[in-house]
Design a protein around this motif. Structure first.
Motif, PDB file in Angstrom:
ATOM      1  N   ARG A   1       1.598  -0.645 -11.298  1.00  0.00           N
ATOM      2  CA  ARG A   1       0.685  -1.701 -11.095  1.00  0.00           C
ATOM      3  C   ARG A   1       1.440  -2.766 -10.386  1.00  0.00           C
ATOM      4  O   ARG A   1       2.696  -3.302 -10.530  1.00  0.00           O
ATOM      5  N   ILE A   2       0.847  -3.337  -9.039  1.00  0.00           N
ATOM      6  CA  ILE A   2       1.663  -4.114  -8.128  1.00  0.00           C
ATOM      7  C   ILE A   2       1.128  -5.329  -7.906  1.00  0.00           C
ATOM      8  O   ILE A   2       0.005  -5.387  -7.574  1.00  0.00           O
TER       9      ILE A   2
ATOM     10  N   LYS B   1      13.005  -0.363   1.275  1.00  0.00           N
ATOM     11  CA  LYS B   1      11.915  -0.605   2.355  1.00  0.00           C
ATOM     12  C   LYS B   1      10.538   0.123   2.193  1.00  0.00           C
ATOM     13  O   LYS B   1      10.047   0.283   3.169  1.00  0.00           O
ATOM     14  N   ALA B   2      10.366   0.825   0.908  1.00  0.00           N
ATOM     15  CA  ALA B   2       9.254   1.367   0.450  1.00  0.00           C
ATOM     16  C   ALA B   2       9.115   2.732   1.709  1.00  0.00           C
ATOM     17  O   ALA B   2       8.041   3.298   1.691  1.00  0.00           O
TER      18      ALA B   2
ATOM     19  N   HIS C   1       0.679  -1.038   0.099  1.00  0.00           N
ATOM     20  CA  HIS C   1      -0.071  -0.049  -0.106  1.00  0.00           C
ATOM     21  C   HIS C   1       0.794   1.194   0.010  1.00  0.00           C
ATOM     22  O   HIS C   1       0.573   2.292  -0.755  1.00  0.00           O
ATOM     23  N   VAL C   2       1.996   1.097   0.837  1.00  0.00           N
ATOM     24  CA  VAL C   2       2.939   2.481   1.002  1.00  0.00           C
ATOM     25  C   VAL C   2       3.529   2.436  -0.535  1.00  0.00           C
ATOM     26  O   VAL C   2       3.702   3.552  -0.911  1.00  0.00           O
ATOM     27  N   LEU C   3       3.936   1.490  -1.112  1.00  0.00           N
ATOM     28  CA  LEU C   3       4.587   1.459  -2.439  1.00  0.00           C
ATOM     29  C   LEU C   3       3.566   2.137  -3.471  1.00  0.00           C
ATOM     30  O   LEU C   3       3.798   3.182  -4.264  1.00  0.00           O
ATOM     31  N   ALA C   4       2.158   1.668  -3.476  1.00  0.00           N
ATOM     32  CA  ALA C   4       1.285   2.342  -4.213  1.00  0.00           C
ATOM     33  C   ALA C   4       0.901   4.003  -4.112  1.00  0.00           C
ATOM     34  O   ALA C   4       0.668   4.585  -4.765  1.00  0.00           O
ATOM     35  N   GLU C   5       0.828   4.295  -2.948  1.00  0.00           N
ATOM     36  CA  GLU C   5       0.540   5.571  -2.477  1.00  0.00           C
ATOM     37  C   GLU C   5       1.848   6.615  -2.583  1.00  0.00           C
ATOM     38  O   GLU C   5       1.497   7.776  -2.859  1.00  0.00           O
ATOM     39  N   ARG C   6       2.956   6.237  -2.146  1.00  0.00           N
ATOM     40  CA  ARG C   6       3.698   7.098  -1.888  1.00  0.00           C
ATOM     41  C   ARG C   6       5.323   6.864  -2.569  1.00  0.00           C
ATOM     42  O   ARG C   6       5.883   7.956  -3.046  1.00  0.00           O
ATOM     43  N   VAL C   7       5.348   5.643  -3.094  1.00  0.00           N
ATOM     44  CA  VAL C   7       6.577   5.467  -3.826  1.00  0.00           C
ATOM     45  C   VAL C   7       6.486   5.329  -5.394  1.00  0.00           C
ATOM     46  O   VAL C   7       7.168   5.944  -6.276  1.00  0.00           O
ATOM     47  N   ALA C   8       5.309   4.549  -5.765  1.00  0.00           N
ATOM     48  CA  ALA C   8       5.167   4.444  -7.347  1.00  0.00           C
ATOM     49  C   ALA C   8       3.719   4.617  -7.523  1.00  0.00           C
ATOM     50  O   ALA C   8       2.969   3.775  -7.940  1.00  0.00           O
TER      51      ALA C   8
ATOM     52  N   HIS D   1      -6.152  -1.881  -2.583  1.00  0.00           N
ATOM     53  CA  HIS D   1      -5.773  -0.713  -3.020  1.00  0.00           C
ATOM     54  C   HIS D   1      -6.039  -0.933  -4.828  1.00  0.00           C
ATOM     55  O   HIS D   1      -5.910  -2.150  -4.966  1.00  0.00           O
ATOM     56  N   PRO D   2      -6.532   0.104  -5.321  1.00  0.00           N
ATOM     57  CA  PRO D   2      -6.850  -0.441  -6.859  1.00  0.00           C
ATOM     58  C   PRO D   2      -5.924  -0.922  -7.892  1.00  0.00           C
ATOM     59  O   PRO D   2      -6.031  -1.421  -8.816  1.00  0.00           O
ATOM     60  N   ARG D   3      -4.725  -0.498  -7.345  1.00  0.00           N
ATOM     61  CA  ARG D   3      -3.689  -0.994  -8.302  1.00  0.00           C
ATOM     62  C   ARG D   3      -2.584  -2.041  -7.749  1.00  0.00           C
ATOM     63  O   ARG D   3      -1.474  -2.495  -8.127  1.00  0.00           O
ATOM     64  N   VAL D   4      -3.102  -2.639  -6.620  1.00  0.00           N
ATOM     65  CA  VAL D   4      -2.449  -3.786  -6.072  1.00  0.00           C
ATOM     66  C   VAL D   4      -3.402  -4.951  -5.952  1.00  0.00           C
ATOM     67  O   VAL D   4      -4.445  -4.742  -5.482  1.00  0.00           O
ATOM     68  N   THR D   5      -2.730  -6.127  -6.468  1.00  0.00           N
ATOM     69  CA  THR D   5      -3.244  -7.446  -6.172  1.00  0.00           C
ATOM     70  C   THR D   5      -2.490  -8.330  -5.380  1.00  0.00           C
ATOM     71  O   THR D   5      -1.371  -8.267  -5.495  1.00  0.00           O
ATOM     72  N   PHE D   6      -3.169  -8.552  -4.475  1.00  0.00           N
ATOM     73  CA  PHE D   6      -2.657  -9.617  -3.505  1.00  0.00           C
ATOM     74  C   PHE D   6      -2.888 -11.179  -3.804  1.00  0.00           C
ATOM     75  O   PHE D   6      -4.052 -11.505  -4.151  1.00  0.00           O
ATOM     76  N   GLN D   7      -1.944 -11.926  -3.814  1.00  0.00           N
ATOM     77  CA  GLN D   7      -1.903 -13.333  -4.319  1.00  0.00           C
ATOM     78  C   GLN D   7      -1.213 -14.232  -3.440  1.00  0.00           C
ATOM     79  O   GLN D   7      -0.121 -13.804  -2.978  1.00  0.00           O
ATOM     80  N   GLN D   8      -2.031 -15.552  -3.095  1.00  0.00           N
ATOM     81  CA  GLN D   8      -1.179 -16.453  -2.411  1.00  0.00           C
ATOM     82  C   GLN D   8      -0.281 -17.132  -3.440  1.00  0.00           C
ATOM     83  O   GLN D   8      -0.776 -17.752  -4.113  1.00  0.00           O
ATOM     84  N   ALA D   9       0.876 -17.304  -2.968  1.00  0.00           N
ATOM     85  CA  ALA D   9       1.699 -18.063  -3.862  1.00  0.00           C
ATOM     86  C   ALA D   9       2.998 -18.412  -3.161  1.00  0.00           C
ATOM     87  O   ALA D   9       3.485 -17.724  -2.372  1.00  0.00           O
ATOM     88  N   ASP D  10       3.759 -19.484  -3.331  1.00  0.00           N
ATOM     89  CA  ASP D  10       5.058 -19.744  -2.978  1.00  0.00           C
ATOM     90  C   ASP D  10       6.085 -19.262  -4.167  1.00  0.00           C
ATOM     91  O   ASP D  10       6.010 -19.958  -5.164  1.00  0.00           O
ATOM     92  N   ALA D  11       6.734 -18.402  -3.960  1.00  0.00           N
ATOM     93  CA  ALA D  11       7.512 -17.802  -4.905  1.00  0.00           C
ATOM     94  C   ALA D  11       8.633 -18.617  -5.440  1.00  0.00           C
ATOM     95  O   ALA D  11       9.268 -18.495  -6.392  1.00  0.00           O
ATOM     96  N   THR D  12       9.322 -19.458  -4.562  1.00  0.00           N
ATOM     97  CA  THR D  12      10.002 -20.834  -5.331  1.00  0.00           C
ATOM     98  C   THR D  12       9.430 -21.778  -6.032  1.00  0.00           C
ATOM     99  O   THR D  12      10.304 -22.537  -6.440  1.00  0.00           O
TER     100      THR D  12
END
Length: 222
Positions: free
Chosen positions: A23-24, A176-177, A12-19, A43-54
């Motif tokens: 699209r995140i 660290k955003a 959320h901080v990234l979307a609001e203050r940094v970028a 946030h409208p530009r943030v998608t949260f997704q469950q995933a194992d990145a490895t």
């Protein structure tokens, strides 16, 4: 791409203050964390997704991949698989941003007998260099910083773009955003700390987030 989004606040901080135009995609291995993030920091530009990145191939390409105090929680034996995915995600001018505890901080936690998580690997410059090799990039930044104790964390950037060019907005990267704060915000923070109002503000925020989680739970039950 934010890997290990936790409660969702960093995204959320990234979307609001940094970028503010980005699209995140913010992923976390924990389904509970993803549900909490959607309840607290949607946030409208943030998608949260469950995933194992490895393991999971998330698809798409990303200009920035961010590990906010997360890379140390990836088992060493899973790093090569993760690096393969990262190499496919990064654009030609892509960057990987990392913030991790230093080995000095990890050693201090081991000596204290508390503070480490179930998976809490050491990460050093050699590990970051190997990451850079695996994604066909180079280490453009590696520096220790002092957060709670002296030299307890490091910030690093793995960059795919080599050579020199004119500076652009993309060259001013916040680790660290946290965007730089102006003098007024700095003065307010100092005043909050000295008058102990920060603790009160923290309790009020905690109450606010607790209410939001309870309302979200009610909606889920309905």
């Amino acid at each position: 791409l934010l890997i290990g989004c936790g409660s969702g606040k960093d995204a959320h901080v990234l979307a609001e203050r940094v970028a503010p135009k980005a699209r995140i995609l913010a992923v976390d291995i924990s389904g509970n964390n993803v549900r909490m993030a959607n309840a607290l920091f949607a946030h409208p530009r943030v998608t949260f997704q469950q995933a194992d990145a490895t393991e999971a191939a998330l698809g798409g390409t990303w200009q920035y991949v961010i590990f906010p105090d997360v890379y140390e929680h990836i088992p060493i034996e899973r790093r090569p698989a993760l690096h393969v995915h990262l190499a496919s995600y990064l654009t030609e001018d892509g960057r990987i941003l990392l913030t991790c505890p230093t080995t000095w901080h990890q050693d201090a936690l081991r000596a204290a007998g508390s503070g480490l998580q179930i998976v809490d690997e050491d990460v050093n410059l050699g590990d970051v260099s190997q990451l850079a090799i695996d994604v066909k990039g180079f280490v453009s930044l590696f520096r220790t910083v002092s957060i709670w104790h002296s030299n307890d964390y490091f910030h690093a950037i793995v960059d795919r773009r080599g050579g020199t060019s004119a500076l652009s907005a993309g060259d001013h990267v916040f680790i660290k955003a946290h965007a730089p704060q102006g003098w007024l915000r700095g003065a307010m923070n100092a005043a909050l700390t000295r008058t102990r109002l920060r603790a009160v503000a923290h309790r009020l925020r905690r109450m606010h987030y607790t209410r939001k989680l309870k309302r979200a739970q009610v909606r889920l039950e309905e």
